[in-house]
Design an enzyme around this catalytic site. Structure first.
Site, PDB file in Angstrom:
ATOM      1  N   SER A 198      -5.754   0.989   5.821  1.00 52.42           N
ATOM      2  CA  SER A 198      -5.840   0.282   6.756  1.00 52.42           C
ATOM      3  C   SER A 198      -4.344   0.229   7.443  1.00 52.42           C
ATOM      4  O   SER A 198      -4.717   0.056   8.896  1.00 52.42           O
ATOM      5  CB  SER A 198      -6.283  -1.310   6.150  1.00 52.42           C
ATOM      6  OG  SER A 198      -4.983  -1.491   5.862  1.00 52.42           O
ATOM      7  N   HIS A 255      -0.882  -3.678   7.632  1.00 51.87           N
ATOM      8  CA  HIS A 255      -1.958  -3.851   9.504  1.00 51.87           C
ATOM      9  C   HIS A 255      -0.432  -3.207  10.520  1.00 51.87           C
ATOM     10  O   HIS A 255      -0.237  -2.580  10.965  1.00 51.87           O
ATOM     11  CB  HIS A 255      -2.846  -4.889   9.133  1.00 51.87           C
ATOM     12  CG  HIS A 255      -3.224  -4.867   7.868  1.00 51.87           C
ATOM     13  ND1 HIS A 255      -4.467  -6.394   7.946  1.00 51.87           N
ATOM     14  CD2 HIS A 255      -3.745  -3.806   7.061  1.00 51.87           C
ATOM     15  CE1 HIS A 255      -5.170  -6.046   7.376  1.00 51.87           C
ATOM     16  NE2 HIS A 255      -4.523  -4.207   6.783  1.00 51.87           N
TER      17      HIS A 255
END
Lengths: 196, 550
Positions: free
Chosen positions: B310, B365
């Protein structure tokens, strides 16, 4: 310039900004560390000994002679100090280093109080912080305590050795010319590892 | 489908066309579900009421439930069989559900197709009645291809009428033409999006290899993920395993984790490839992945094993959004809007949603996103011909800055509290030593009440207990986990318990005279008290590992 010679294209403006930002950051770091620069100049300018720190041999009853015997390769220079100012001892022996236990190091200093060893410290450059921690793990095995909260601005990892404790700061910090430190100190009688 | 057999484009827009609602399988399924629930509730109350002789349950609960759920099921079945005309086109105009009145073609200024809400938005020219514009025609009960066909049919008639009136193309037509031309241009520059496919394939392939190797498909343990290369501050800093910064980004904590990341990457990844080209896309992907891992070292990977792509996915989303902002003057307005309302909105949602979960590696992230945004602003798009010569130098600067960010990120990482390799090794030792200790303790209980000189007891103590405890202590001595870890404390307690049991066994074996036996019994009683205290301490410890998803 002849008509056939290749045209030299300038780098895009973003490169200029990047170079400017890097130059300014470097200047700020250097200015902030002016008092330490002589140590780095010496470190880079001249070869110094690479030693293995005899943590197991360090003891609170050691005097200067015994310390020199424990560190024969280290050309220690000893001077008197004001204990009221440094809080560590009335005399200090120090020397420049290139490496301690195969990890980059800048200096080693040993403080004496009343002629007896009170504390030893190896200063480690920013880029050698993790290598110093690795060296301590390899040499002293598993640590016995760790701090999660900062005490006087630092969080420590602690190992137990024969006559004392060895600690290193957990956070290397963001200053590339800042120092980390590996301290040896006698274990206070009846003391337990620091609380988490 | 309730359309006319001849497509409207071939009829000169004079023929009548109707779009009737489709039978939706979801209605039938829902009707079945409600019906079954109603019957089940009714049956339950009948059974319970009969057995408890309470007819009130049947009348008060069962029947109302049957009526409510049965009613809903009936309404859904009616809806399933009912196929009203949703949209009717004629030479004069259009008539549709949702419109207050039929509209004449010359009244309509523009038509938009809102795919997300499955509706047509009809813009009406301002007139004396000052009707509100646009008006929505719901198309939810049409299948996807029919919705598109309805839009095209309406648009064809509106365009034809505008052309007849000399009004030129509608705004929607212009937007669609610009997008089509831009897409064509990008397709000519980057005919395939193979690099996006490669990174998706790499992630899926690694997961498949793991699955074939016996790694749990849905939720592998943090120990397994660590063995496969999960990110951990202790491994990177203390064991020098820098390669984990990359390997962690192709590992996933289960099928759902992989599916969500790849779904998030698929369309934006392909779009970014077309926009900036393969080599720059791969640079963005790799740099964001590594920046995410480096950021994670300061937070999640300090205590947990962190895995997932991610960081890279956020990097791709960030680069796409930043690049679309940078080139907002050159991108078609519709394209720009779609990027912000699609990947842009998804990015914000995923980021915010991550902060609400303790199991999500938010640092990765944010690290990946910042890297992606910076590269998106720096890199030169393939369609930007005016700066084509700067493309390589800008990409080189981007790679240099990303490398510097990763190096600084790693160098400034604090020494972690959790040392994963020694921790997992200790778990493995305890998994073996714990049951062995249990076995020895249970074996000892068989001889409870027997005298110290019982030959069977003496044989057990010499042959099993002393040897077994020596083996356990040998194994426990290999544990390298730091002393503050519960698993190390558990190992220490187990070692002490084994030591006490061995001491009691040795005293019992050495006792010869009645006085020695009496002394051995006293010592054994004291040891038993100590053992109980240690067992209570052991129970209070909970040496369990954790993992984090990126």
């Amino acid at each position: 310039m002849s008509a056939l010679s290749p045209v030299r294209r300038p780098l895009p403006r973003s490169w200029s900004y990047a170079v400017l930002a890097i130059t300014m950051s470097t200047a700020v770091v250097c200015i902030a560390n002016v008092p330490r620069m002589h140590v780095y100049l010496k470190h880079w300018g001249a070869a110094s000994p690479r030693i293995a720190m005899p943590y197991a041999a360090l003891a609170p009853d050691m005097d200067e002679k015994a310390l020199r015997a424990a560190l024969p390769a280290l050309p220690l220079r000893c001077i008197s100090e004001d204990k009221a100012r440094n809080g560590l001892g009335d005399r200090v022996c120090y020397a420049s280093l290139d490496a301690a236990d195969n990890a980059p190091a800048l200096t080693a200093a040993f403080f004496f109080d009343g002629g007896r060893l009170a504390q030893g410290v190896v200063h480690v450059p920013w880029w050698g912080h993790h290598a110093a921690a690795r060296a301590l793990v390899a040499k002293l095995g598993r640590p016995e305590a760790i701090q999660d909260q900062r005490v006087k601005g630092a969080r420590l990892v602690q190992w137990g050795v024969a006559n004392g404790i060895v600690v290193i700061n957990r956070d290397p910090g963001w200053d590339p010319l800042g120092w980390s430190a590996v301290f040896w100190m006698p274990r206070p009688p009846g003391s337990r590892p620091p609380a988490r | 489908m309730g359309t006319s057999p001849v497509p409207p484009a071939q009829t000169g827009h004079e023929e009548k066309v109707m779009f009737s609602a489709e039978r939706m399988a979801s209605d039938a399924i829902a009707a079945g579900g409600f019906g079954l629930v109603g019957i089940a509730l009714f049956s339950m109350t009948v059974l319970a009421g009969t057995s408890a002789s309470r007819s009130g349950w049947i009348w008060g609960l069962g029947l109302p439930a049957l009526l409510v759920f049965g009613g809903i099921a009936f309404a859904l079945i009616r809806r399933y069989y009912d196929r009203p005309t949703l949209l009717k086109l004629s030479a004069a105009g259009l008539k549709a559900q949702g419109l207050g009145r039929p509209l004449r073609w010359e009244e309509i200024d523009d038509v938009e197709f809102d795919e997300r809400y499955a509706r047509l938005l009809v813009h009406i020219r301002r007139n004396a009645t000052h009707e509100k514009s646009p008006q929505a025609i719901p198309l939810k009960r049409l299948k996807r291809p029919q919705r598109r066909a309805a839009f095209e049919a309406v648009m064809a008639r509106v365009s034809a009428r505008r052309a007849a009136l000399g009004l030129g193309e509608t705004r929607t037509e212009r937007d669609m033409r610009e997008v089509a031309e831009f897409d064509e241009k990008l397709r000519a520059l980057t005919p395939s999006a193979w690099s996006a496919n490669v990174v998706v394939a790499l992630n899926v392939a690694v997961w498949l290899v793991q699955a074939l190797a016996g790694v749990p498909v849905m939720r592998p343990t943090s120990e397994v993920l660590y063995l496969w290369g999960g990110n951990s501050a202790s491994a990177v800093l203390l064991d020098g395993e820098l390669w984990r910064l990359f390997t962690a980004t192709v590992l996933h904590g289960g099928l759902m984790h992989l599916a969500l990341n790849m779904l998030g990457l698929w369309a934006p990844g392909r779009q970014l490839v077309r926009q900036i080209g393969h080599s720059q896309f791969l640079s963005v992907y790799l740099a964001s992945a590594l920046c995410g891992s480096a950021a994670s070292l300061h937070f999640s990977a300090q205590a947990s094993v962190s895995v997932g792509a991610s960081g890279a996915v956020f990097g791709v989303l960030g680069a796409l959004v930043a690049s679309s902002w940078k080139y907002r003057a050159q991108l078609p307005a519709l394209n720009h809007k779609q990027i912000w309302s699609g990947p842009g909105l998804f990015m914000v949602y995923a980021l915010v949603q991550g902060f609400g979960s303790a199991r999500v590696d938010n640092a990765a992230h944010v690290g990946g996103l910042l890297c992606g945004v910076a590269l998106g602003l720096l890199l030169v798009a393939r369609f930007d011909v005016t700066r084509a010569e700067e493309r390589t130098s800008q990409a080189a600067l981007g790679v240099l800055l990303a490398t510097a960010a990763v190096v600084v990120g790693v160098m400034t990482t604090p020494l972690p509290r959790t040392w994963h390799a020694p921790l997992f090794e200790a778990h493995a030792v305890l998994r073996k030593a714990g049951p062995e200790f249990e076995r020895l303790s249970r074996g000892l209980e068989r001889f409870k009440g027997r005298p110290d000189d019982d030959p069977e007891l003496r044989a057990y103590l010499e042959r099993d207990l002393l040897r077994g405890c020596a083996g356990i202590q040998r194994d426990l001595n290999t544990i390298r986990a730091p002393a503050w870890e519960p698993v190390a404390q558990a190992a220490s307690l187990l070692g002490r318990m084994c030591g006490l049991m061995s001491e009691a066994a040795r005293i019992g074996l050495a006792a010869g005279t009645p006085q020695e036996h009496a002394a051995a019994e006293r010592r054994s009683a004291a040891i038993l008290v100590e053992l109980r205290a240690l067992a209570a301490e052991m129970k209070a410890l909970n040496p369990a590992g954790k993992e984090k998803k990126k």
